[in-house]
Design an enzyme around this catalytic site. Structure first.
Site, PDB file in Angstrom:
ATOM      1  N   PHE A 193       0.759  -1.254   0.198  1.00  0.00           N
ATOM      2  CA  PHE A 193      -0.023  -0.077   0.065  1.00  0.00           C
ATOM      3  C   PHE A 193       0.873   1.406   0.107  1.00  0.00           C
ATOM      4  O   PHE A 193       0.608   2.166   0.612  1.00  0.00           O
ATOM      5  CB  PHE A 193      -0.785  -0.182   1.291  1.00  0.00           C
ATOM      6  N   GLY A 376     -29.541  13.879  -2.306  1.00  0.00           N
ATOM      7  CA  GLY A 376     -30.468  13.026  -2.635  1.00  0.00           C
ATOM      8  C   GLY A 376     -29.519  12.332  -3.726  1.00  0.00           C
ATOM      9  O   GLY A 376     -28.529  11.805  -3.763  1.00  0.00           O
ATOM     10  N   GLU A 400      -2.035   6.191   8.061  1.00  0.00           N
ATOM     11  CA  GLU A 400      -1.082   6.718   8.996  1.00  0.00           C
ATOM     12  C   GLU A 400      -1.481   6.524  10.345  1.00  0.00           C
ATOM     13  O   GLU A 400      -1.196   7.252  11.136  1.00  0.00           O
ATOM     14  CB  GLU A 400      -1.174   8.326   8.464  1.00  0.00           C
ATOM     15  N   ASN A 403      -7.634   4.405  13.017  1.00  0.00           N
ATOM     16  CA  ASN A 403      -8.230   5.369  13.948  1.00  0.00           C
ATOM     17  C   ASN A 403      -8.334   4.404  15.291  1.00  0.00           C
ATOM     18  O   ASN A 403      -8.605   4.761  16.486  1.00  0.00           O
ATOM     19  CB  ASN A 403      -9.715   5.976  13.704  1.00  0.00           C
TER      20      ASN A 403
END
Lengths: 417, 218
Positions: A193, A376, A400, A403
């Protein structure tokens, strides 16, 4: 464009970056920013100047292209080099190395503004900045001279290589080895990644020179073209499509000891220190996306009519918009406070950066998502920008440091003896 | 900064970079906030700024005639060879200041400039006019007003913004320049244009002629 040929050189006399043709006319009709979420509130005169340049650049050079960069997966090298000419290539790198020497708070303000033009490109620019800072801060004089000027001008691009297929959140368990052999290391392993990989020139790689754990990790700078440095296929992603993401593969890759940043065993510390700033930068990118999304929602509510009146007359939607604005400002305050703490080297800086990244990325994703809902059916169409903001900042809650890892850092601080 | 003035600042800075002009002075008339605008000009490459302090009622009544008197006084004081301004401000749309300044100074003017070049001791100015483009040659000192296609203004760079902090902005009052600000104009009324009335459809040309005759138009 007439100046394209000059973009690659740093000429001292009278080199300047003009706006792309024909967009000055648009400024004549530019609207005022909504007051309570105005990102320039509370800033110094100078910071407002920086922010203005960044907003102008984002509106003129990035926003018109963000959709096509996403759709065609274009890495906008020319636009980023234009940004570098304005000083955005090494915002918090020292001026003697070609950087702009600004503070973390200045940097946050700039990335937040740039992000309103294209989150993905701004996020890459922030990663590039992080790598340039790491070399500027932990490199020897020789290394700084060798890499920083070219990174600040974006003559060369950088990538940050920490994550591996087997070690994401558990970064310290990384397996890429660097075996010392006289005046060089031999690298074996792979990274996953990696933003920019394959298209960038300078790779800041965390690898194992010693024993297990964080203390056995060193930081090496590997240049593209080094034999044994290879790349995986380009990943197909939900967002962040204006930057290529690939695996980086080391097969008996020979790297001089002179390319090591700092001492052996210092690599993990260098990586984490880079990430503290990186987390503020990523959170700032989320702020920009949320800001843009609130403005888009606001405009849509005023224009769209149902049940005989504009949506902006609906109390539910008014309240939702107010909540979005409140959460945006709360996020912004946290991120800017964390930036201040980091630049002042406060004791709570690391934890605050983690809190700010956790809070802002979560809140801003919710804001962008809510903005999409308010559009919408139109919100789901790629003709409308709001879906790209949602897709682009979704990953900010993951990279990074997830969470979840941010929670680990905060709880560790709370529970320490 | 007024977009046309931004174009003017850009042209001035380019002339200095080509070494055709020695110094660029950015001028703004108004309250304290003008200093921000001057700083932007300094960040683009102007050398120093002059802030002409006008606030309160005086600022509300400040019109092109007052501004051009101030500009004329400053141009004489600073011994300028060129005064370059935006062709008009996007709030008032007056398009008068440049022309009035030239008249007060008795200098030639090149207005609606889409190209400016220095030729000897004068300027060749290409002007955008209704019929197309007009090229004129004017002697310096002169006044030029910038039109949209004169150039594309540069972005200020981060280092230049920081350098701009050190550049000087002098503060001056209109009285110091011997300029009196009273306006000779009084706004009587401001109204929306009248709402368009709906018309009447007619079936034939004869009907149309009859209706026009009846209303007295024919």
């Amino acid at each position: 464009m007439a100046f394209a040929g000059r973009l690659l050189t740093r000429s001292r006399l009278g080199s300047y970056v003009c706006r792309t043709r024909g967009l000055t006319a648009n400024r004549i009709h530019r609207r005022h920013v909504v007051s309570c979420i105005d990102p320039s509130l509370g800033l110094t005169e100078e910071q407002k100047e920086f922010q203005k340049v960044a907003f102008d650049f984002a509106a003129n050079e990035m926003a018109p292209h963000m959709a096509v960069w996403d759709e065609k997966e274009i890495f906008p090298v020319d636009t980023m080099r234009k940004a570098a000419q304005l000083g955005f290539g090494g915002i918090y790198v020292q001026p003697e190395m070609g950087g702009s020497g600004l503070s973390r708070l200045d940097t946050s303000i700039i990335f937040e503004a740039l992000s309103t033009g294209c989150v993905s490109t701004t996020a890459y620019i922030s990663i590039h900045n992080m790598c340039a800072w790491m070399i500027d801060t932990f490199g020897s004089e020789e290394q700084r001279h060798r890499y920083c000027p070219q990174l600040c001008s974006m003559e060369k691009f950088a990538s940050y290589c920490l994550t591996e297929p087997g070690s994401g959140s558990d970064a310290a368990s990384l397996l890429t080895t660097a075996k010392r052999d006289g005046d060089h290391y031999v690298l074996n392993g792979s990274k996953a990644f990696i933003s920019g990989a394959g298209d960038t020139d300078v790779y800041v790689v965390m690898c194992r020179t010693g024993g297990k754990g964080a203390k056995g990790i060193s930081c090496l700078v590997v240049e593209k073209g080094t034999p044994g440095l290879g790349f995986g296929k380009k990943e197909r992603k939900v967002g962040w499509n204006s930057q290529p993401t690939r695996a980086v593969i080391f097969e008996d890759c020979v790297v001089p000891v002179a390319n090591r940043l700092g001492e052996e065993g210092q690599g993990f510390t260098i990586a984490m220190k880079g990430l503290n700033g990186g987390r503020i930068n990523i959170a700032s990118c989320s702020l920009g996306a949320a800001h843009a999304s609130v403005l888009l929602a606001r405009d849509h509510l005023k224009v769209r009519k149902q049940f005989g009146e504009a949506l902006s007359n609906s109390q539910f939607l008014q309240f939702k918009l107010a909540e979005m604005a409140t959460r945006l400002v709360a996020s912004r305050l946290m991120v800017r406070q964390a930036a201040l703490a980091l630049q002042e080297d406060r004791l709570d800086a690391v934890t605050l950066c983690s809190m700010a990244k956790l809070f802002a990325t979560d809140e801003c994703f919710a804001i962008c998502n809510q903005s999409l809902q308010m559009h919408g059916g139109y919100g789901y169409l790629k003709d409308y920008a709001v879906q790209q903001f949602v897709r682009d900042i979704r990953v900010h809650q993951i990279l990074e440091g997830t969470n979840e890892v941010m929670r680990m850092i905060v709880s560790r601080n709370l529970l320490q003896e | 900064m007024n977009p046309f003035c931004e174009i003017a600042v850009e042209e001035a800075v380019r002339l200095k970079e080509k070494k055709l002009m020695k110094e660029v002075i950015a001028v703004s008339c108004g309250p304290q906030q003008c200093q921000e605008t001057i700083r932007t000009a300094l960040a683009m490459g102007a050398d120093r700024g002059i802030h002409v302090e006008v606030s309160g009622k005086d600022y509300e009544n400040l019109g092109p005639l007052q501004v051009s008197k101030i500009m004329a006084a400053l141009a004489k004081k600073e011994e300028a060879s060129l005064v370059i301004v935006g062709k008009q401000a996007i709030d008032g749309d007056c398009n008068q200041t440049g022309q009035m300044t030239a008249a007060l100074l008795d200098w030639p003017q090149g207005t609606f400039a889409s190209q400016v070049s220095v030729e000897g001791d004068g300027l060749k100015v290409e002007r955008e006019i209704d019929g197309g483009l007009e090229s004129i040659r004017i002697k310096m000192p002169a006044v030029v007003t910038a039109d949209l296609r004169l150039n594309e203004p540069r972005y200020a760079t981060l280092p230049n913004i920081m350098k701009a902090k050190k550049k000087k902005i002098a503060s001056v009052k209109p009285a110091d320049l011997g300029v009196e600000l009273t306006s000779r104009l009084e706004i009587l009324a401001v109204e929306d244009p009248p709402q368009r009335q709906s018309g009447v459809k007619v079936e034939s040309v004869q009907d149309l002629v009859t209706k026009l005759r009846d209303s007295g138009t024919l």
